[in-house]
Design a protein around this motif. Structure first.
Motif, PDB file in Angstrom:
ATOM      1  N   ALA A 149       0.848  -1.191   0.000  1.00  0.00           N
ATOM      2  CA  ALA A 149       0.000   0.000   0.000  1.00  0.00           C
ATOM      3  C   ALA A 149       0.884   1.241   0.000  1.00  0.00           C
ATOM      4  N   THR A 150       0.282   2.359  -0.353  1.00  0.00           N
ATOM      5  CA  THR A 150       1.004   3.616  -0.534  1.00  0.00           C
ATOM      6  C   THR A 150       1.197   4.352   0.780  1.00  0.00           C
ATOM      7  N   ILE A 151       2.380   4.935   0.963  1.00  0.00           N
ATOM      8  CA  ILE A 151       2.585   5.914   2.018  1.00  0.00           C
ATOM      9  C   ILE A 151       1.979   7.211   1.500  1.00  0.00           C
ATOM     10  N   VAL A 152       0.832   7.607   2.027  1.00  0.00           N
ATOM     11  CA  VAL A 152       0.088   8.737   1.477  1.00  0.00           C
ATOM     12  C   VAL A 152       0.933  10.002   1.580  1.00  0.00           C
ATOM     13  N   GLY A 153       1.030  10.718   0.460  1.00  0.00           N
ATOM     14  CA  GLY A 153       1.881  11.895   0.355  1.00  0.00           C
ATOM     15  C   GLY A 153       3.141  11.610  -0.428  1.00  0.00           C
ATOM     16  N   SER A 154       3.416  10.325  -0.691  1.00  0.00           N
ATOM     17  CA  SER A 154       4.608   9.931  -1.429  1.00  0.00           C
ATOM     18  C   SER A 154       4.224   8.944  -2.517  1.00  0.00           C
ATOM     19  N   SER A 155       5.239   8.539  -3.273  1.00  0.00           N
ATOM     20  CA  SER A 155       5.038   7.488  -4.275  1.00  0.00           C
ATOM     21  C   SER A 155       5.515   6.137  -3.759  1.00  0.00           C
ATOM     22  N   LEU A 156       5.957   6.081  -2.522  1.00  0.00           N
ATOM     23  CA  LEU A 156       6.465   4.844  -1.935  1.00  0.00           C
ATOM     24  C   LEU A 156       5.338   3.873  -1.645  1.00  0.00           C
ATOM     25  N   ARG A 157       5.595   2.603  -1.940  1.00  0.00           N
ATOM     26  CA  ARG A 157       4.689   1.520  -1.556  1.00  0.00           C
ATOM     27  C   ARG A 157       5.458   0.591  -0.624  1.00  0.00           C
ATOM     28  N   THR A 158       4.833   0.225   0.451  1.00  0.00           N
ATOM     29  CA  THR A 158       5.449  -0.653   1.442  1.00  0.00           C
ATOM     30  C   THR A 158       4.416  -1.695   1.863  1.00  0.00           C
ATOM     31  N   SER A 159       4.738  -2.510   2.849  1.00  0.00           N
ATOM     32  CA  SER A 159       3.773  -3.488   3.312  1.00  0.00           C
ATOM     33  C   SER A 159       2.541  -2.779   3.852  1.00  0.00           C
ATOM     34  N   VAL A 160       1.425  -3.448   3.821  1.00  0.00           N
ATOM     35  CA  VAL A 160       0.187  -2.826   4.277  1.00  0.00           C
ATOM     36  C   VAL A 160       0.276  -2.489   5.768  1.00  0.00           C
ATOM     37  N   GLU A 161       1.004  -3.298   6.526  1.00  0.00           N
ATOM     38  CA  GLU A 161       1.161  -3.005   7.958  1.00  0.00           C
ATOM     39  C   GLU A 161       1.951  -1.725   8.178  1.00  0.00           C
TER      40      GLU A 161
END
Length: 509
Positions: free
Chosen positions: A118-130
């Protein structure tokens, strides 16, 4: 460059992506463990764990309540309220995005990129949903501008139920859920959180604890859990994730906000465990060492969860980025018009508030050494409002904490409980009222009051008000055209067919 998850332990999301389905007619993935087997809609314990266990009425009732939650059955006013709260929460997240604790959280998430997360809102980074749940909930909470449960019943708890929104958005994004499914999960999580506020004694545990359980159930709803899997999810959220109220006691630190991210992450993880087939503890609420005895501090009646009214309608959006008990005094101070030489000629400031606000002003609020303590401080908020005319997110930045003019005004201040305001705070309908009176060196006195108007924290807010607050929080980062475009899309959230398209629209980098 975004990569896939570095390894299975770093990101459960990718390992479970194949075959996973959500809450709109999508079948849950078969668990891979041996702890229980799936037969029809129910999980049956394996021979290794089978026994004549007693049942937990609260756990069962919560599971049935979650199963019954359906967007199509929700009143329009409830769906609209949930939509407005999502808008409000995303706005305050953007306002808090640049601050150091939020940056630290993002840096942690950058170590675990996950294209199927899922996305770190405010960025284009996607990381684990947790981790997305952790970072996003922490950021949305940091500015002290997200919602509050305004009832403040004597002997009961309150909190910030919007802590559940960003963790659920992370799950909904990964599941490619519709806006309708996401909003139903938000309503479910709010109802559980606020029910626990009403049912729990005001003891030694922080209300972020309620967010964990709300997120777990909302995530389970998005994942399409059957009754038994939901029960295990509930147990794994309720038993191991109870946060001490020390997170918001004495001189505060950024952990006050991080608590929301921690609870959201734990709620998502409980759902992930249930999805993978992990059984939860037995009798999580009613066991002899369970939640009722040690967290709620009293027996809980599960039937009170379903009262015919929706508690989400009792959540209130903050008109200022400060503690709820502090806001009326800030608003009154903003309305004071100082004569003559203004702040230089102030001799004395008297702040009248309701009893709970007066009694909630402690020694640390007269000498705040952190943003987190300052935004809970009536003396600091009133002095800042008198000096600058308005309190904003930037009013609590580090440089402002050492402003000699603010500190000088605080030394001339007294806070008093007002019986009329106390009655208004305890009444039905409730009102948040305050009065600030300034005595000048020449004997002149000026005063102003707040409460019982459109800006009263206790009152519902119009769509126009919600949109104006969003712009006030987001325009510094996005500008007016982009803020308006996001608002237009967010007000139509229920029509979104895939909410995974929404978080990337908030990218600042």
């Amino acid at each position: 460059m975004q990569g896939s998850c570095r390894n299975d332990s770093r990101c459960v999301d990718q390992a479970m992506a194949s075959g996973r389905r959500g809450s709109e007619g999508r079948a849950a993935r078969e668990p891979t463990g041996a702890a229980f087997n799936v037969k029809g809609d129910e999980m049956e314990t394996s021979k290794e764990s089978t026994s004549t266990h007693a049942t937990d009425a609260i756990q069962l009732h919560l599971g049935r309540y979650a199963q019954a939650m359906n967007h199509d059955d929700l009143p329009h006013a409830v769906v609209h309220a949930a939509t407005a709260l999502v808008i409000d929460t995303l706005g305050v997240l953007i306002a808090a995005y640049p601050y150091e604790p939020c940056r630290i959280s993002r840096t942690l998430a950058e170590r675990s990129p996950c294209i199927d997360g899922a996305t770190i809102v405010g960025s284009s980074l996607r990381t684990s949903v947790e981790l997305a749940a952790f970072v996003n909930a922490t950021t949305a909470r940091y500015a002290e501008a997200n919602d509050v449960y305004a009832r403040y019943l004597p002997g009961h708890m309150h909190g910030h139920p919007s802590d559940v929104i960003l963790p659920l958005l992370a799950v909904a994004e990964r599941e490619r859920a519709s806006g309708r499914a996401f909003l139903a999960s938000v309503v479910l999580a709010y109802e559980v959180y606020l029910w626990l506020c009403d049912e729990s004694a005001s003891g030694g545990f922080d209300p972020a604890t309620f967010g964990c359980l709300g997120v777990a159930m909302g995530a389970g709803h998005l994942l399409g859990f059957d009754k038994a899997r939901m029960r295990h999810c509930i147990a794994m959220a309720a038993v191991p994730n109870n946060m001490l109220k020390q997170v918001r006691a004495d001189q505060l630190t950024p952990w006050k906000a991080v608590a929301a991210g921690h609870a959201g992450r734990a709620g998502v993880f409980a759902a992930e465990l249930a999805q993978a087939g992990m059984p939860g503890p037995n009798l999580p609420f009613e066991g002899r060492s369970g939640w009722c005895a040690h967290v709620a501090g009293r027996p809980i009646t599960p039937d009170t969860l379903s009262t015919g009214t929706y508690r989400i309608l009792g959540a209130r959006m903050k008109p200022r980025p400060a503690r709820a008990l502090t806001i009326p005094a800030i608003q009154a101070a903003e309305r004071v018009r100082l004569p003559g030489n203004g702040i230089r000629d102030v001799a004395r400031v008297t702040v009248e508030v309701h009893r709970q606000a007066a009694d909630g002003t402690h020694a640390e609020h007269w000498h705040p050494d952190s943003r987190e303590t300052a935004d809970h401080s009536i003396p600091f908020g009133v002095a800042t409002a008198l000096l600058h005319g308005q309190v904003t997110v930037h009013s609590f930045d580090d440089a402002r904490l050492r402003d000699p003019q603010v500190l000088g005004i605080m030394q001339k201040m007294e806070i008093a409980a007002n019986d009329e305001f106390t009655a208004a705070f305890s009444g039905h309908p409730q009102h948040y009222c305050a009065r600030v009176t300034v005595a000048m060196t020449d004997g002149t006195r000026v005063s102003a009051e707040s409460g019982r108007d459109d800006e009263d924290l206790a009152l519902p807010k119009s769509d126009t008000w919600v949109s104006a607050k969003f712009r006030g929080m987001a325009e510094e980062a996005f500008g007016r055209p982009r803020s308006d475009a996001l608002l237009e899309r967010l007000w139509r959230l229920a029509d979104e067919t895939n909410v995974a398209e929404l978080p990337p629209a908030f990218a600042l980098d």
